[in-house]
Design a protein around this motif. Structure first.
Motif, PDB file in Angstrom:
ATOM      1  N   ALA A 109       0.890  -1.186  -0.125  1.00  0.00           N
ATOM      2  CA  ALA A 109       0.056   0.052  -0.230  1.00  0.00           C
ATOM      3  C   ALA A 109       0.656   1.271   0.173  1.00  0.00           C
ATOM      4  O   ALA A 109       0.596   2.095  -0.257  1.00  0.00           O
ATOM      5  CB  ALA A 109      -0.975  -0.113   1.204  1.00  0.00           C
ATOM      6  N   ILE A 110       1.974   0.794   0.488  1.00  0.00           N
ATOM      7  CA  ILE A 110       2.964   2.184   0.312  1.00  0.00           C
ATOM      8  C   ILE A 110       4.409   2.314  -0.423  1.00  0.00           C
ATOM      9  O   ILE A 110       5.254   2.949   0.067  1.00  0.00           O
ATOM     10  CB  ILE A 110       3.979   2.539   2.262  1.00  0.00           C
ATOM     11  CG1 ILE A 110       4.380   1.659   2.287  1.00  0.00           C
ATOM     12  CG2 ILE A 110       2.607   2.955   3.019  1.00  0.00           C
ATOM     13  CD1 ILE A 110       4.858   1.564   4.154  1.00  0.00           C
ATOM     14  N   GLY A 111       4.463   1.874  -1.159  1.00  0.00           N
ATOM     15  CA  GLY A 111       5.205   1.363  -2.004  1.00  0.00           C
ATOM     16  C   GLY A 111       6.310   0.601  -2.484  1.00  0.00           C
ATOM     17  O   GLY A 111       7.555   0.788  -2.531  1.00  0.00           O
ATOM     18  N   LEU A 112       6.546  -0.034  -1.288  1.00  0.00           N
ATOM     19  CA  LEU A 112       7.878  -0.950  -0.421  1.00  0.00           C
ATOM     20  C   LEU A 112       7.561  -2.299  -1.192  1.00  0.00           C
ATOM     21  O   LEU A 112       7.775  -3.090   0.126  1.00  0.00           O
ATOM     22  CB  LEU A 112       8.012  -0.468   0.715  1.00  0.00           C
ATOM     23  CG  LEU A 112       8.430   0.798   1.574  1.00  0.00           C
ATOM     24  CD1 LEU A 112       8.527   0.925   2.782  1.00  0.00           C
ATOM     25  CD2 LEU A 112      10.139   1.481   0.920  1.00  0.00           C
ATOM     26  N   ASN A 113       7.516  -2.545  -2.126  1.00  0.00           N
ATOM     27  CA  ASN A 113       7.297  -3.979  -3.036  1.00  0.00           C
ATOM     28  C   ASN A 113       8.631  -4.655  -2.712  1.00  0.00           C
ATOM     29  O   ASN A 113       8.965  -5.095  -2.749  1.00  0.00           O
ATOM     30  CB  ASN A 113       6.910  -3.843  -4.301  1.00  0.00           C
ATOM     31  CG  ASN A 113       5.078  -3.454  -4.621  1.00  0.00           C
ATOM     32  OD1 ASN A 113       4.364  -4.029  -3.785  1.00  0.00           O
ATOM     33  ND2 ASN A 113       4.656  -2.703  -5.345  1.00  0.00           N
ATOM     34  N   ASP A 114      10.346  -3.881  -2.836  1.00  0.00           N
ATOM     35  CA  ASP A 114      10.538  -4.678  -2.555  1.00  0.00           C
ATOM     36  C   ASP A 114      11.581  -4.607  -1.435  1.00  0.00           C
ATOM     37  O   ASP A 114      12.533  -5.171  -1.496  1.00  0.00           O
ATOM     38  CB  ASP A 114      11.826  -3.459  -2.979  1.00  0.00           C
ATOM     39  CG  ASP A 114      12.065  -2.441  -2.779  1.00  0.00           C
ATOM     40  OD1 ASP A 114      11.186  -1.495  -2.200  1.00  0.00           O
ATOM     41  OD2 ASP A 114      13.846  -1.674  -3.082  1.00  0.00           O
ATOM     42  N   LEU A 115      10.882  -4.384  -0.652  1.00  0.00           N
ATOM     43  CA  LEU A 115      10.980  -4.685   1.370  1.00  0.00           C
ATOM     44  C   LEU A 115      10.853  -5.780   1.657  1.00  0.00           C
ATOM     45  O   LEU A 115       9.543  -6.750   1.214  1.00  0.00           O
ATOM     46  CB  LEU A 115      10.786  -3.030   2.147  1.00  0.00           C
ATOM     47  CG  LEU A 115      11.045  -3.401   3.200  1.00  0.00           C
ATOM     48  CD1 LEU A 115      12.518  -3.651   3.355  1.00  0.00           C
ATOM     49  CD2 LEU A 115      10.357  -1.951   4.435  1.00  0.00           C
ATOM     50  N   HIS A 116      11.621  -6.891   1.385  1.00  0.00           N
ATOM     51  CA  HIS A 116      11.310  -8.034   2.655  1.00  0.00           C
ATOM     52  C   HIS A 116      11.102  -8.290   3.625  1.00  0.00           C
ATOM     53  O   HIS A 116      12.014  -7.431   4.634  1.00  0.00           O
ATOM     54  CB  HIS A 116      11.831  -8.955   1.472  1.00  0.00           C
ATOM     55  CG  HIS A 116      11.781  -9.425   0.356  1.00  0.00           C
ATOM     56  ND1 HIS A 116      13.113 -10.229  -0.307  1.00  0.00           N
ATOM     57  CD2 HIS A 116      11.149  -8.654  -0.441  1.00  0.00           C
ATOM     58  CE1 HIS A 116      12.652 -10.163  -1.651  1.00  0.00           C
ATOM     59  NE2 HIS A 116      11.353  -9.562  -2.068  1.00  0.00           N
ATOM     60  N   PHE A 117      10.786  -9.311   4.323  1.00  0.00           N
ATOM     61  CA  PHE A 117      10.874  -8.578   6.014  1.00  0.00           C
ATOM     62  C   PHE A 117      11.954  -9.205   6.485  1.00  0.00           C
ATOM     63  O   PHE A 117      12.260  -9.313   7.818  1.00  0.00           O
ATOM     64  CB  PHE A 117       9.305  -9.758   6.864  1.00  0.00           C
ATOM     65  CG  PHE A 117      10.073  -9.022   8.144  1.00  0.00           C
ATOM     66  CD1 PHE A 117       8.845  -8.376   9.089  1.00  0.00           C
ATOM     67  CD2 PHE A 117       9.916 -10.882   9.130  1.00  0.00           C
ATOM     68  CE1 PHE A 117       8.527  -8.627   9.818  1.00  0.00           C
ATOM     69  CE2 PHE A 117      10.440 -10.530   9.659  1.00  0.00           C
ATOM     70  CZ  PHE A 117       8.979  -9.434  11.036  1.00  0.00           C
ATOM     71  N   HIS A 118      12.450 -10.047   5.917  1.00  0.00           N
ATOM     72  CA  HIS A 118      13.220 -10.925   6.255  1.00  0.00           C
ATOM     73  C   HIS A 118      14.979  -9.894   5.799  1.00  0.00           C
ATOM     74  O   HIS A 118      16.005 -10.455   6.510  1.00  0.00           O
ATOM     75  CB  HIS A 118      14.515 -12.284   5.409  1.00  0.00           C
ATOM     76  CG  HIS A 118      14.969 -13.566   5.623  1.00  0.00           C
ATOM     77  ND1 HIS A 118      14.750 -13.780   6.663  1.00  0.00           N
ATOM     78  CD2 HIS A 118      16.259 -13.160   5.495  1.00  0.00           C
ATOM     79  CE1 HIS A 118      16.262 -14.449   7.051  1.00  0.00           C
ATOM     80  NE2 HIS A 118      17.380 -14.063   6.211  1.00  0.00           N
ATOM     81  N   ASP A 119      14.563  -8.312   4.973  1.00  0.00           N
ATOM     82  CA  ASP A 119      15.192  -7.798   5.330  1.00  0.00           C
ATOM     83  C   ASP A 119      16.266  -6.648   6.268  1.00  0.00           C
ATOM     84  O   ASP A 119      17.517  -6.749   6.857  1.00  0.00           O
ATOM     85  CB  ASP A 119      15.056  -6.328   4.203  1.00  0.00           C
ATOM     86  CG  ASP A 119      15.369  -6.648   2.839  1.00  0.00           C
ATOM     87  OD1 ASP A 119      16.333  -8.080   2.426  1.00  0.00           O
ATOM     88  OD2 ASP A 119      14.829  -7.025   1.669  1.00  0.00           O
ATOM     89  N   THR A 120      14.870  -7.156   7.579  1.00  0.00           N
ATOM     90  CA  THR A 120      14.961  -6.985   8.966  1.00  0.00           C
ATOM     91  C   THR A 120      16.886  -7.629   9.220  1.00  0.00           C
ATOM     92  O   THR A 120      17.451  -7.486  10.509  1.00  0.00           O
ATOM     93  CB  THR A 120      14.163  -7.381   9.887  1.00  0.00           C
ATOM     94  OG1 THR A 120      14.096  -8.302   9.544  1.00  0.00           O
ATOM     95  CG2 THR A 120      13.458  -6.719   9.006  1.00  0.00           C
ATOM     96  N   ARG A 121      16.415  -8.549   8.553  1.00  0.00           N
ATOM     97  CA  ARG A 121      18.184  -9.707   9.554  1.00  0.00           C
ATOM     98  C   ARG A 121      19.342  -8.814   8.902  1.00  0.00           C
ATOM     99  O   ARG A 121      19.738  -9.040   9.505  1.00  0.00           O
ATOM    100  CB  ARG A 121      17.798 -10.994   8.403  1.00  0.00           C
ATOM    101  CG  ARG A 121      18.774 -12.387   9.688  1.00  0.00           C
ATOM    102  CD  ARG A 121      18.037 -13.658   9.809  1.00  0.00           C
ATOM    103  NE  ARG A 121      19.131 -15.103   9.512  1.00  0.00           N
ATOM    104  CZ  ARG A 121      19.173 -15.265  10.740  1.00  0.00           C
ATOM    105  NH1 ARG A 121      18.689 -14.372  12.352  1.00  0.00           N
ATOM    106  NH2 ARG A 121      20.153 -16.106  10.996  1.00  0.00           N
ATOM    107  N   HIS A 122      19.225  -8.717   7.850  1.00  0.00           N
ATOM    108  CA  HIS A 122      20.312  -7.613   7.051  1.00  0.00           C
ATOM    109  C   HIS A 122      20.799  -6.421   8.030  1.00  0.00           C
ATOM    110  O   HIS A 122      22.046  -5.735   8.137  1.00  0.00           O
ATOM    111  CB  HIS A 122      20.304  -7.330   5.670  1.00  0.00           C
ATOM    112  CG  HIS A 122      19.927  -8.947   4.917  1.00  0.00           C
ATOM    113  ND1 HIS A 122      21.267  -8.644   3.149  1.00  0.00           N
ATOM    114  CD2 HIS A 122      19.575  -9.528   4.502  1.00  0.00           C
ATOM    115  CE1 HIS A 122      20.413 -10.048   3.673  1.00  0.00           C
ATOM    116  NE2 HIS A 122      19.074 -10.536   3.607  1.00  0.00           N
TER     117      HIS A 122
END
Length: 339
Positions: free
Chosen positions: A279-292
């Motif tokens: 809805a806010i246009g963050l399609n390229d953000l994965h939840f797993h990116d929090t680990r990075h």
């Protein structure tokens, strides 16, 4: 072989078929039904003899192997996450393979699988195709080494897609604010609604480098003074995750009486996350990116040694931790160099 004539017995007919010194009997309502049964029975017996002599392969469809593998291997897998993944592959098998599912495993060639691979790459990413190839290759190895149906595995004769470059996605503070806003959550607020728990889990993941599944499985009894105990992680081992002051503050916000910290199913959590970030246009953000993001912060802010970091994150291979999850920018490297 000549088919014998049926004999009338009262209101029915019987027929006897002799094959390799054994007799087979049948009773039917009509003579023609007896003859039809005898013809099919002789074909069946001859085919079975050829199978036993190695002259003919038994009928065993790809879909039959999928079912057999799921029953014998998938349902008995000790890992719950692996069982669920194999179950997903089993349920979606017909959709993925279409006509190829109806083909005998003896007739499936590397060309068939190469064409399937190319089509699949137009539908999903390389990582997904690699994982699926590994799964179906294991299925054919099972047929080869456990069921003794095959002499070779055709999946081993195709070229696998090139593994894509590891993600190095960092999460900008402005993106964190956007995520919290779309989930209607603020720092320091007690989570009450489902969307609040998604936001809370997002913040907790950034502080601890815990995986989404680990956070959703986390129970109150596993929270100790200064750390979270994970009884079984992705690699099958237990580990302890130290808690920062920020992570402790997040845990203090949990006031409900439930057993788990996040009283939400994994599927509901995932759907809420996917819907709101889209809805806010963050399609390229994965939840797993929090680990990075969490791992990179641990190195940059806490100056942790890689050996200590591996114990916290649960990585058995240091090169995966360093090359995949630690994503410093140029400024981070310059600071570390000068320090």
């Amino acid at each position: 072989m000549k088919i014998p004539k049926p004999r009338k017995r009262g209101e029915t007919y019987t027929i006897t078929v002799s094959y390799q010194n054994r007799r087979y009997y049948c009773t039917r309502d009509t003579a023609s039904e007896c003859e039809q049964w005898a013809a099919l029975k002789l074909l069946e017996l001859k085919a079975q003899t050829k199978i036993e002599n190695g002259e003919l392969k038994p009928k065993f469809l790809f879909r039959d192997l999928n079912t057999k593998y799921y029953q014998d291997v998938g349902q008995r897998n000790p890992s719950k996450s692996s069982r669920e993944w194999i179950k997903g592959q089993y349920n979606n098998f017909e959709m993925k393979f279409a006509a190829l599912a109806q083909k005998s495993i003896y007739d499936i060639s590397p060309k068939d699988l190469t064409l399937w691979r190319n089509k699949r790459l137009t539908e999903v990413g390389e990582n997904t195709v690699l994982k699926e190839i590994s799964h179906y290759s294991a299925m054919f190895t099972f047929a080869q080494k456990e069921l003794f149906l095959l002499n070779e595995n055709p999946w081993m004769q195709i070229t696998k897609p090139k593994k894509p470059r590891s993600r190095d996605r960092r999460i900008h503070p402005s993106e964190i604010e956007l995520i919290l806003k779309v989930l209607d959550y603020e720092y320091g607020r007690q989570p009450v609604l489902s969307q609040h728990f998604v936001a809370w889990g997002f913040l907790f993941a950034i502080e601890t480098a815990m995986r989404r599944g680990e956070i959703l499985a986390m129970e109150k009894k596993e929270i100790f003074d200064g750390h979270v105990h994970i009884p079984k992680s992705k690699n099958g081992d237990a580990r302890n995750v130290p808690l920062s002051e920020e992570a402790k503050a997040l845990l203090e916000l949990i006031k409900h009486d439930g057993r788990k910290i996040i009283p939400q199913s994994e599927n509901a959590f995932r759907l809420m996350w996917e819907k709101r970030k889209k809805a806010i246009g963050l399609n390229d953000l994965h939840f797993h990116d929090t680990r990075h993001e969490a791992i990179t912060r641990m190195v940059r802010v806490r100056k942790l040694k890689v050996e200590t970091l591996a114990k916290i994150t649960g990585h058995k291979k240091i090169d995966v931790l360093v090359n995949t999850y630690y994503n410093p920018n140029a400024e981070d490297l310059i600071e570390a160099f000068n320090r």
